[in-house]
Scaffold this motif. Structure first.
Motif, PDB file in Angstrom:
ATOM      1  N   ALA A  67      12.312  34.778  11.343  1.00 44.31           N
ATOM      2  CA  ALA A  67      11.920  33.813  10.305  1.00 44.31           C
ATOM      3  C   ALA A  67      11.955  34.479   8.923  1.00 44.31           C
ATOM      4  CB  ALA A  67      10.528  33.268  10.592  1.00 44.31           C
ATOM      5  N   PHE A  68      11.527  35.725   8.861  1.00 38.49           N
ATOM      6  CA  PHE A  68      11.504  36.466   7.601  1.00 38.49           C
ATOM      7  C   PHE A  68      12.911  36.569   7.007  1.00 38.49           C
ATOM      8  CE2 PHE A  68      11.781  40.455   5.214  1.00 38.49           C
ATOM      9  CZ  PHE A  68      10.723  40.318   4.336  1.00 38.49           C
ATOM     10  N   ASP A  69      13.884  36.865   7.871  1.00 40.09           N
ATOM     11  CA  ASP A  69      15.269  36.981   7.389  1.00 40.09           C
ATOM     12  C   ASP A  69      15.766  35.650   6.798  1.00 40.09           C
ATOM     13  OD1 ASP A  69      15.360  39.601   8.149  1.00 40.09           O
ATOM     14  OD2 ASP A  69      16.286  39.225  10.093  1.00 40.09           O
ATOM     15  N   GLU A  70      15.379  34.558   7.476  1.00 42.16           N
ATOM     16  CA  GLU A  70      15.808  33.239   6.983  1.00 42.16           C
ATOM     17  C   GLU A  70      15.119  32.900   5.655  1.00 42.16           C
ATOM     18  OE1 GLU A  70      18.253  31.837   8.288  1.00 42.16           O
ATOM     19  OE2 GLU A  70      18.351  32.972  10.169  1.00 42.16           O
ATOM     20  N   LEU A  71      13.847  33.314   5.510  1.00 46.66           N
ATOM     21  CA  LEU A  71      13.107  33.028   4.269  1.00 46.66           C
ATOM     22  C   LEU A  71      13.694  33.775   3.075  1.00 46.66           C
ATOM     23  CD1 LEU A  71       9.436  33.001   5.605  1.00 46.66           C
ATOM     24  CD2 LEU A  71      10.669  31.054   4.626  1.00 46.66           C
ATOM     25  N   ALA A  92      17.278  26.675  11.622  1.00 42.40           N
ATOM     26  CA  ALA A  92      17.874  27.537  10.600  1.00 42.40           C
ATOM     27  C   ALA A  92      19.314  27.106  10.330  1.00 42.40           C
ATOM     28  CB  ALA A  92      17.841  28.997  11.043  1.00 42.40           C
ATOM     29  N   PHE A  93      20.003  26.684  11.417  1.00 42.66           N
ATOM     30  CA  PHE A  93      21.386  26.224  11.256  1.00 42.66           C
ATOM     31  C   PHE A  93      21.443  25.020  10.314  1.00 42.66           C
ATOM     32  CE2 PHE A  93      24.593  23.146  12.669  1.00 42.66           C
ATOM     33  CZ  PHE A  93      25.758  23.864  12.418  1.00 42.66           C
ATOM     34  N   TYR A  94      20.557  24.038  10.567  1.00 42.28           N
ATOM     35  CA  TYR A  94      20.532  22.836   9.717  1.00 42.28           C
ATOM     36  C   TYR A  94      20.086  23.177   8.297  1.00 42.28           C
ATOM     37  CZ  TYR A  94      21.274  20.042  13.922  1.00 42.28           C
ATOM     38  OH  TYR A  94      21.813  19.509  15.053  1.00 42.28           O
ATOM     39  N   MET A  95      19.184  24.151   8.203  1.00 36.00           N
ATOM     40  CA  MET A  95      18.721  24.575   6.880  1.00 36.00           C
ATOM     41  C   MET A  95      19.885  25.183   6.083  1.00 36.00           C
ATOM     42  SD  MET A  95      15.837  27.415   5.851  1.00 36.00           S
ATOM     43  CE  MET A  95      16.957  28.795   5.974  1.00 36.00           C
ATOM     44  N   HIS A  96      20.695  26.016   6.743  1.00 36.14           N
ATOM     45  CA  HIS A  96      21.845  26.630   6.077  1.00 36.14           C
ATOM     46  C   HIS A  96      22.825  25.555   5.590  1.00 36.14           C
ATOM     47  CE1 HIS A  96      21.238  30.669   8.390  1.00 36.14           C
ATOM     48  NE2 HIS A  96      20.425  30.539   7.350  1.00 36.14           N
ATOM     49  N   ARG A  97      23.041  24.525   6.459  1.00 39.96           N
ATOM     50  CA  ARG A  97      23.961  23.455   6.088  1.00 39.96           C
ATOM     51  C   ARG A  97      23.440  22.741   4.828  1.00 39.96           C
ATOM     52  NH1 ARG A  97      26.197  19.769  10.906  1.00 39.96           N
ATOM     53  NH2 ARG A  97      24.264  18.612  10.609  1.00 39.96           N
ATOM     54  N   ALA A  98      22.107  22.547   4.808  1.00 39.88           N
ATOM     55  CA  ALA A  98      21.500  21.898   3.636  1.00 39.88           C
ATOM     56  C   ALA A  98      21.611  22.789   2.404  1.00 39.88           C
ATOM     57  CB  ALA A  98      20.034  21.571   3.925  1.00 39.88           C
ATOM     58  N   LEU A  99      21.450  24.095   2.609  1.00 33.91           N
ATOM     59  CA  LEU A  99      21.561  25.032   1.478  1.00 33.91           C
ATOM     60  C   LEU A  99      22.981  25.020   0.923  1.00 33.91           C
ATOM     61  CD1 LEU A  99      19.549  28.171   2.780  1.00 33.91           C
ATOM     62  CD2 LEU A  99      18.730  26.339   1.311  1.00 33.91           C
ATOM     63  N   ASP A 100      23.956  25.002   1.831  1.00 37.48           N
ATOM     64  CA  ASP A 100      25.351  25.025   1.398  1.00 37.48           C
ATOM     65  C   ASP A 100      25.713  23.769   0.584  1.00 37.48           C
ATOM     66  OD1 ASP A 100      25.647  27.434   2.607  1.00 37.48           O
ATOM     67  OD2 ASP A 100      26.515  26.647   4.460  1.00 37.48           O
ATOM     68  N   SER A 101      25.059  22.660   0.956  1.00 39.86           N
ATOM     69  CA  SER A 101      25.367  21.404   0.231  1.00 39.86           C
ATOM     70  C   SER A 101      24.367  21.137  -0.901  1.00 39.86           C
ATOM     71  CB  SER A 101      25.393  20.234   1.210  1.00 39.86           C
ATOM     72  OG  SER A 101      24.142  20.127   1.858  1.00 39.86           O
ATOM     73  N   ASN A 102      23.528  22.176  -1.209  1.00 39.41           N
ATOM     74  CA  ASN A 102      22.522  22.073  -2.288  1.00 39.41           C
ATOM     75  C   ASN A 102      21.580  20.883  -2.093  1.00 39.41           C
ATOM     76  OD1 ASN A 102      23.539  24.301  -3.607  1.00 39.41           O
ATOM     77  ND2 ASN A 102      25.042  23.067  -4.747  1.00 39.41           N
ATOM     78  N   ASN A 103      21.269  20.589  -0.814  1.00 40.39           N
ATOM     79  CA  ASN A 103      20.370  19.480  -0.489  1.00 40.39           C
ATOM     80  C   ASN A 103      18.961  20.040  -0.356  1.00 40.39           C
ATOM     81  OD1 ASN A 103      18.899  17.400   0.653  1.00 40.39           O
ATOM     82  ND2 ASN A 103      20.626  16.623   1.848  1.00 40.39           N
ATOM     83  N   LEU A 104      18.171  19.975  -1.432  1.00 34.35           N
ATOM     84  CA  LEU A 104      16.844  20.595  -1.468  1.00 34.35           C
ATOM     85  C   LEU A 104      15.908  19.979  -0.441  1.00 34.35           C
ATOM     86  CD1 LEU A 104      14.792  22.527  -2.758  1.00 34.35           C
ATOM     87  CD2 LEU A 104      14.371  20.778  -4.501  1.00 34.35           C
ATOM     88  N   ARG A 105      15.885  18.621  -0.360  1.00 37.38           N
ATOM     89  CA  ARG A 105      14.920  17.963   0.524  1.00 37.38           C
ATOM     90  C   ARG A 105      15.173  18.342   1.983  1.00 37.38           C
ATOM     91  NH1 ARG A 105      11.176  15.055  -1.352  1.00 37.38           N
ATOM     92  NH2 ARG A 105      11.244  14.251  -3.470  1.00 37.38           N
TER      93      ARG A 105
END
Length: 790
Positions: A67-71, A24-37
């Motif tokens: 997981a629900f909160d992250e989704l 989830a941490f890495y996912m957030h980092r990707a979200l912050d940088s608008n990295n969809l893949r």
């Protein structure tokens, strides 16, 4: 072993949460940088933690919620991406490249939610696609939570009437179809959980399934909230489809829970209009399903619906709700021959409550329910099951609470027949409930037939039903029970003497069968009820046509004599004596001299033969003197006989002070104000002189025994009697006699041997003040008292 398993599970949960949080941490980092893949890559890895089979449903839920909160955050990102120009259709296809099916479907549902909101495709098509794709997960726990997520993200996006996602005319059908399909698949997964794992863990699995039941039930709640589901659609599509799934799953837990859900979530009006269909499913359920509770809740809801407004009652009549429910209960009981008797009674109790709410005017319906209950109880004997007997008490209490009138309940022919099946103790409880209802509502029971029926109902309090030994009954409880019966007897009344006499005879018949222990409680109210009738007849004029009335005071007194005589079996001589004297006084008021004399004779016999306790003798002799003094019916000979006996009894009391007081009380028997023929001054003086001699003897005995003469209280009491008769004009009571007595008391009080007694001193001082007060009055009274020197 169990402790080890719990510890292992905690470790696995901790590991799952750690893995989830890391991705989830890495996912957030990707979200912050608008990295969809990268966002899709790490979200898929995060969701892979939900593929575990090691966690119990309870622990799996903890992982799922994280997981629900992250989704939710991921969904917000997808919305932003579409705003930035990313094609939602491409996104929908892109997430399907996830390597594992479970993360893929979670992502698909998340994107699907955004897809529907974008309105680039009809909501019904996306929902249909999602619900079909979710079939890919057949593991019960993982599948349930996945479909629960689908239900959660789609519930506000259904193509309902008035919804922004509403399409053509059939969209409501599509919305219903989607929810029904999801519900069906979830129920199958939920039921399948029961078949997985070893047989020894059956209870554990049932507990786990019970924890997950709301996931399945939420679908029915969603269905009930769809605006487009009107009565016709509910009747033709929704209810048959749900019931088909419920019946076919053949699972006890699922059938019980889902039937209860149907009853709770859909409107009462729908239940009423689809009663045939709903009730038709009950006999098809598994024999082990607790149908009684579900059916009872249905009837309770319908009862409340009927009570909510009088306008809905015609609907109940139109659909013949009572007949349908009655038939359904019969079929359910037939389909479950092993149903405990508690279940049967509970069903009929709920049906009776329903009947009383919906058809309060149809006593035949209520009696029909009680009759059906009797048929099921027949051959069972007295019920031993404590819960079953309590349920019968609830069943029998319902008509009392509804009508607030035992008279109405007495019209139900099967009411007493149901009571026959109660054990002795519960029969008493029910009888007490009936009496309390009568007292609370001040019910007027005015015919002998109704009294007969009522006493049949409360016979548990009136006589021993099964030979219960006296020492088994708590004394305080017994007294309370009998006091309630006594209060009831006082409530039975009719202005017509003939009918009232029949009521008295009916009550007498029942209470005399109750055994000696109860008579001292129940005979007195019966006697006073009879005397009340005597007083009523006393004021009536004779029949002008000369016809002889069947109910006369003489006839009632004969009955009373026989009734009071029964107390000799108790034995309760003091009570019997009091009742004989009450009857004698009533006979005196009716000018029936022989009857009054007979009652006094019975009282004297009791005094001589039965009352031996000295305190009881003192009380009895004062009662006799007080009653005899008020009698005016006796001729000279009878009065002399009774008076002579009373004075004789007084002189024979054990203690001298008691003798003294009884003898001076007898003086009133020879001087009665309102009877000129009873004014014998000489005999009054004789009584008072005799009392003085006894008081003097008491002083001497005290001096001999204790070395002191004791109190002068007796002399002061006799002085007061002298003053009373002096005022009344008794020529034998002279100033000289009063003066002599005053000097005697003064001398005694100043004597060294007398015992100080502040109460006696105060009494004497008060008497002297009274003499002074009378002197100061002036007139004839003042002149009379003037010669007395104080």
């Amino acid at each position: 072993m169990i402790a080890d398993g719990v510890e292992d599970e905690e470790k696995w949960l901790a590991a799952g949460i750690a893995g989830l949080q890391q991705n989830a941490f890495y996912m957030h980092r990707a979200l912050d940088s608008n990295n969809l893949r990268d966002a899709l890559k790490y979200s898929a890895q995060m969701l892979s933690e939900l593929r575990t089979s090691r966690l119990s449903p309870h622990k799996y839920y903890e992982l799922y919620m994280r997981a629900f909160d992250e989704l939710r955050k991921l969904e917000m990102f997808f919305k932003e991406e579409t705003r930035r120009g990313c094609s939602i259709i491409d996104l929908y296809e892109l997430v399907q490249h996830a390597g594992n099916i479970l993360p893929r479907l979670y992502l698909l549902c998340t994107v699907g939610s955004v897809y529907i909101k974008s309105k680039e495709a009809p909501a019904k098509d996306v929902l249909k696609d999602l619900v079909e794709m979710c079939r890919g997960i057949q593991n019960p726990v993982r599948g349930l939570f996945l479909r629960s997520y689908l239900a959660q993200v789609s519930r506000d996006k259904l193509p309902d009437i008035g919804s922004e996602y509403e399409g053509d005319a059939d969209t409501v059908v599509d919305a219903v179809e989607f929810v029904l399909q999801n519900f069906t698949e979830m129920n199958k997964l939920w039921v399948r959980m029961q078949q997985q794992g070893p047989a020894r863990e059956k209870e554990k699995r049932e507990k786990e399934r019970s924890e997950l039941r709301d996931l399945v039930g939420k679908n029915l709640h969603v269905l009930s909230q769809i605006e487009g589901v009107d009565l016709d659609m509910y009747k033709d599509t929704v209810l048959p489809r749900i019931l088909e799934q419920v019946v076919n799953c053949k699972d006890e837990l699922a059938q019980y829970y889902l039937m209860d859900c149907i009853i709770q979530v859909f409107p009462d009006e729908y239940h009423l209009q689809t009663l045939d269909v709903l009730l038709g499913a009950f006999p098809q359920l598994q024999p082990t399903v607790d149908i009684k509770t579900v059916l009872s809740r249905l009837m309770e809801r319908l009862s409340n619906y009927a009570a909510s407004s009088a306008d809905v009652l015609p609907e109940f009549l139109q659909v013949e709700a009572f007949l349908k429910l009655n038939n359904a209960i019969g079929k359910v009981i037939e389909a479950q021959p092993d149903m405990p008797i508690l279940g049967v009674i509970t069903l009929y109790s709920s049906l009776l409550t329903f009947t009383l709410h919906v058809h309060p005017d149809r006593l035949d319906y209520a009696d029909q329910v009680l009759g059906a209950c009797v048929r099921k109880l027949s051959g069972k004997g007295k019920l031993e099951d404590n819960k079953a007997t309590k349920q019968i008490v609830a069943l029998l209490s319902a008509p009392l609470e509804k009508y607030n009138d035992i008279v109405t309940a007495l019209k139900l022919s099967n009411y007493p027949r149901v009571m026959e099946y109660l054990d002795s103790e519960t029969n008493k409880v029910m009888a007490t409930v009936i009496i309390q209802s009568i007292m609370k509502n001040k019910t007027h029971i005015s015919t002998a037939d109704r009294v007969e029926a009522l006493f049949e109902l409360i016979k548990g309090l009136i006589k021993d039903l099964d030979g219960t030994l006296d020492d088994e009954v708590d004394e305080d409880d017994f007294k309370e029970e009998q006091n309630s019966v006594s209060r009831l007897i006082q409530m039975l009344y009719n202005d017509d003497p003939e009918e009232m006499f029949k009521i008295i005879c009916t009550v007498r018949k029942h209470i005399l069968a109750g055994g000696p222990k109860r008579l001292s409680f129940t005979v007195p109210p019966l006697v006073f009820s009879s005397l009340k009738l005597v007083r009523q007849l006393q004021g009536r004029e004779e029949n002008p046509f000369g016809e002889e009335e069947s109910t006369t005071p003489k006839k009632i007194f004969q009955l009373l004599n026989q009734t009071v005589e029964t107390l000799s079996n108790v034995p309760a001589p003091e009570l019997a004596l009091q009742l004989y004297l009450q009857c004698a006084e009533a006979a005196n008021d009716c000018d029936l001299e022989p009857v009054a004399y007979e009652f006094f004779t019975q009282a004297y016999i009791l005094y001589e033969e039965e009352i031996s306790d000295s305190r009881a003798q003192v009380t009895a002799i004062h009662l006799i003197i007080g009653t005899l003094q008020r009698m005016h019916v006796f001729g000279v000979e009878n009065r002399d006989t009774l008076t002579h006996k009373a004075t004789g009894y007084s002189a024979k009391l054990l203690k001298k002070p008691d003798q003294c007081r009884a003898v001076y009380a007898c003086s009133h028997l020879f001087w009665v104000d309102d009877q000129d023929n009873v004014k014998d001054g000489e005999r009054v003086l004789l009584c008072l002189k005799r009392a003085l001699r006894i008081a003097n003897a008491a002083q001497q005995m005290s001096n001999a025994a204790r070395g002191s003469t004791g109190s002068v209280t007796l002399f002061v009491e006799i002085l007061n009697k002298y003053l009373y008769f002096f005022e009344k004009g008794n020529p034998q009571i002279t100033v000289a006699a009063i003066q002599s007595l005053l000097e005697l008391i003064t001398t005694e009080m100043q004597s060294d041997s007398s015992t100080p007694d502040p109460a006696a001193d105060a009494f004497f001082a008060s008497t002297l003040r009274y003499i002074e007060f009378q002197k100061q009055k002036g007139g004839a009274v003042g002149e009379k008292y003037e010669p007395i020197k104080v």
